[in-house]
Write an enzyme that holds these catalytic residues in place. Structure first.
Site, short mmCIF file in Angstrom:
data_model
loop_
_atom_site.label_atom_id
_atom_site.label_comp_id
_atom_site.label_asym_id
_atom_site.label_seq_id
_atom_site.Cartn_x
_atom_site.Cartn_y
_atom_site.Cartn_z
N ALA A 130 0.82 -1.22 0.00
CA ALA A 130 0.00 0.00 0.00
C ALA A 130 0.85 1.27 0.00
CB ALA A 130 -0.93 0.00 1.20
N GLN A 156 -6.71 -0.71 5.50
CA GLN A 156 -7.30 -1.38 6.66
C GLN A 156 -8.73 -1.84 6.41
OE1 GLN A 156 -5.80 -2.25 9.48
NE2 GLN A 156 -3.86 -1.19 9.19
N ALA A 176 -1.94 -6.89 0.65
CA ALA A 176 -2.44 -8.23 0.99
C ALA A 176 -2.23 -8.62 2.45
CB ALA A 176 -1.76 -9.27 0.09
N HIS A 177 -1.13 -8.12 3.04
CA HIS A 177 -0.77 -8.65 4.37
C HIS A 177 -1.71 -8.19 5.49
CE1 HIS A 177 1.43 -5.26 6.43
NE2 HIS A 177 1.56 -4.82 5.18
N THR A 185 9.68 -7.37 -12.70
CA THR A 185 9.10 -8.70 -12.91
C THR A 185 8.00 -8.95 -11.89
OG1 THR A 185 11.19 -9.51 -13.76
CG2 THR A 185 9.67 -11.18 -12.90
N CYS A 211 7.12 4.24 18.13
CA CYS A 211 8.44 4.20 18.75
C CYS A 211 9.52 3.99 17.70
CB CYS A 211 8.50 3.13 19.83
SG CYS A 211 7.44 1.75 19.53
N1 PLP Z 1 -1.83 2.56 4.92
C1 PLP Z 1 -2.32 2.12 6.10
C2 PLP Z 1 -3.58 2.72 6.64
C3 PLP Z 1 -1.65 1.13 6.81
O1 PLP Z 1 -2.13 0.70 7.97
C4 PLP Z 1 -0.45 0.59 6.25
C5 PLP Z 1 0.29 -0.46 6.98
O2 PLP Z 1 0.91 -0.23 7.97
C6 PLP Z 1 0.01 1.07 5.02
C7 PLP Z 1 -0.71 2.05 4.39
C8 PLP Z 1 1.26 0.56 4.39
O3 PLP Z 1 1.08 -0.71 3.84
P1 PLP Z 1 2.31 -1.56 3.28
O4 PLP Z 1 2.91 -2.22 4.47
O5 PLP Z 1 1.74 -2.56 2.36
O6 PLP Z 1 3.22 -0.64 2.59
#
Ligand code: PLP
Length: 407
Positions: A75, A183, A204-205, A244, A330
């Site tokens: 993201a 989220q 995805a995670h 890739t 932190c």
């Molecule tokens: N945006 C939000 C609201 C998130 O909670 C996070 C993850 O911490 C991210 C973006 C970033 O996602 P990514 O770990 O896939 O870069």
């Protein structure tokens, strides 16, 4: 060997679903071709798998055309591609962007950089629940506004924003709506078409898929931001993102989307029950706590609480049996209080006294009950050393701030 802590940090990341891993495995072992290899079966099969995943992502988002999905590393990259790659095409219409005070750093950071390049950025405040009001966005709009960036749901307090209303406003004004839906995807029903979203980032995670893969949805219809690649390469993703393709990860993302599309609603109900059980359990054992975030328009798994008379960081560190997050980032020697909690009006002490619990797919009632015990014991132990704490009677200034919202 000590047993692993109970995982209650599902906003940070989620455990990959075994069904996702099963779907990915063949793409590590037998179907390992490069999706760009057009001359043999290994490549064709990899490419077919990628296109199937693209359809699965598009279906979860309610997108009209799978070609509107661009795979990224996550993201953060999708947000950067949307903003740094999308805004230049809108420059002829204006140079004003609106965002909110509680966005993720990948949005705020990208916009800060764009601000140095001549873009005017208005950061609208949020209400006491951390929600972006459509009226605030409307009031910030000018003739020169070309894009609004508002997250679908907040990563700290779980508050869900009125995306449909903000999308309708943007549509009326011919403005592109970008949403960091990291989220929300897989947790709350989203439809890019009916919500009027032009650009949407996901990863995805956060919903039981693998780390290192995400996507940007980019609407092909108007109002449209025409993207410029931020990573140049061999013309992958229709020239919008070189590199890739990570076929196994993309397959995993697709599988996670498919599971979320089929099971998301039922899962949200189950997770909300567990989250409410956690909240009720803690509230029955611990006084002077305060719920942060919207009471109802909130992600099913989110519980962000401030605990009077304790420091969130100290509380978190004293609970080795559970994995949660505190209200401060932190990342430095001197932890900053959360920008989300302070934007909601919490002072630094209250923000520092907060913990984020994130309940997810794999949590059980037994784990929730055990977590309640751990929290109650740890708070009692810390408060026993607090001179300000008067046995639960909110007599001090610190306690009074909890009165309105004692749960
Ligand atoms: N945006 C939000 C609201 C998130 O909670 C996070 C993850 O911490 C991210 C973006 C970033 O996602 P990514 O770990 O896939 O870069």
């Amino acid at each position: 060997m000590t047993s692993a802590p109970i995982y209650l940090d599902n906003h940070a990341t989620t455990r990959p679903d075994p069904r996702v891993l099963e779907a990915m495995w063949p793409y590590f072992t037998t179907i390992y071709g490069n999706a760009a290899s057009a001359s043999h079966r290994f490549g064709w099969e990899a490419s077919e798998a990628v296109e199937k995943a693209r359809e699965q992502v598009a279906a979860l988002l309610g997108a009209e055309d799978p070609r509107e999905i661009i795979f990224t590393s996550g993201a953060s990259e999708a947000n950067n591609l949307a903003l740094k790659g999308g805004l230049p095409s809108l420059r002829r219409k204006g140079n004003h962007v609106i965002t909110s005070a509680v966005e993720h750093k990948s949005v705020l950071g990208a916009l800060r950089r764009l601000g140095q390049e001549g873009w005017e950025v208005t950061v609208v405040p949020v209400d006491e629940f951390g929600q972006v009001r459509v009226e605030a966005v409307e009031a910030a709009m000018t003739e020169r506004t070309v894009l609004v960036s508002v997250m679908a749901a907040n990563n700290e307090v779980g508050t869900i924003n009125p995306l449909g209303a903000i999308g309708a406003l943007c549509r009326d004004r011919g403005v592109v709506l970008h949403s960091d839906a990291t989220q929300a995807v897989g947790k709350v029903p989203l439809s890019v078409v009916s919500d009027g979203v032009g650009l949407l980032a996901l990863t995805a995670h956060k919903f039981y898929g693998p780390k290192g893969i995400g996507a940007l949805y980019a609407r092909r219809g108007e109002p449209r931001a025409r993207l410029t690649a931020q990573i140049d390469g061999g013309g992958h993703e229709r020239g919008l993102r070189g590199g890739t393709l990570a076929v196994p990860l993309i397959v995993g993302l697709g599988a996670a989307c498919e599971i979320a599309r089929r099971e998301g609603l039922a899962e949200a109900a189950r997770v909300a029950c567990l989250r409410d059980r956690l909240h009720a359990g803690i509230a029955s054992r611990v006084d002077t706590i305060r719920l942060n975030g919207h009471p109802t328009e909130r992600l099913a798994g989110n519980l962000n609480l401030s605990f009077g008379y304790v420091d969130g960081e100290a509380l978190m560190m004293s609970m080795r049996e559970i994995a949660v997050s505190s209200g401060s980032a932190c990342t430095s020697a001197n932890p900053e209080p959360s920008h989300v909690l302070t934007a909601m009006g919490l002072d630094e002490d209250l923000a520092r006294a907060s913990l984020r619990f994130g309940v997810g797919r794999f949590n059980t009632e037994g784990e929730i009950d055990a977590a309640v015990e751990v929290v109650a014991t740890a708070v009692a132990r810390l408060r026993a050393h607090s001179a300000a704490y008067g046995g639960g009677v909110a007599t001090s200034v610190h306690g009074e701030r909890f009165d309105e919202a004692v749960q």
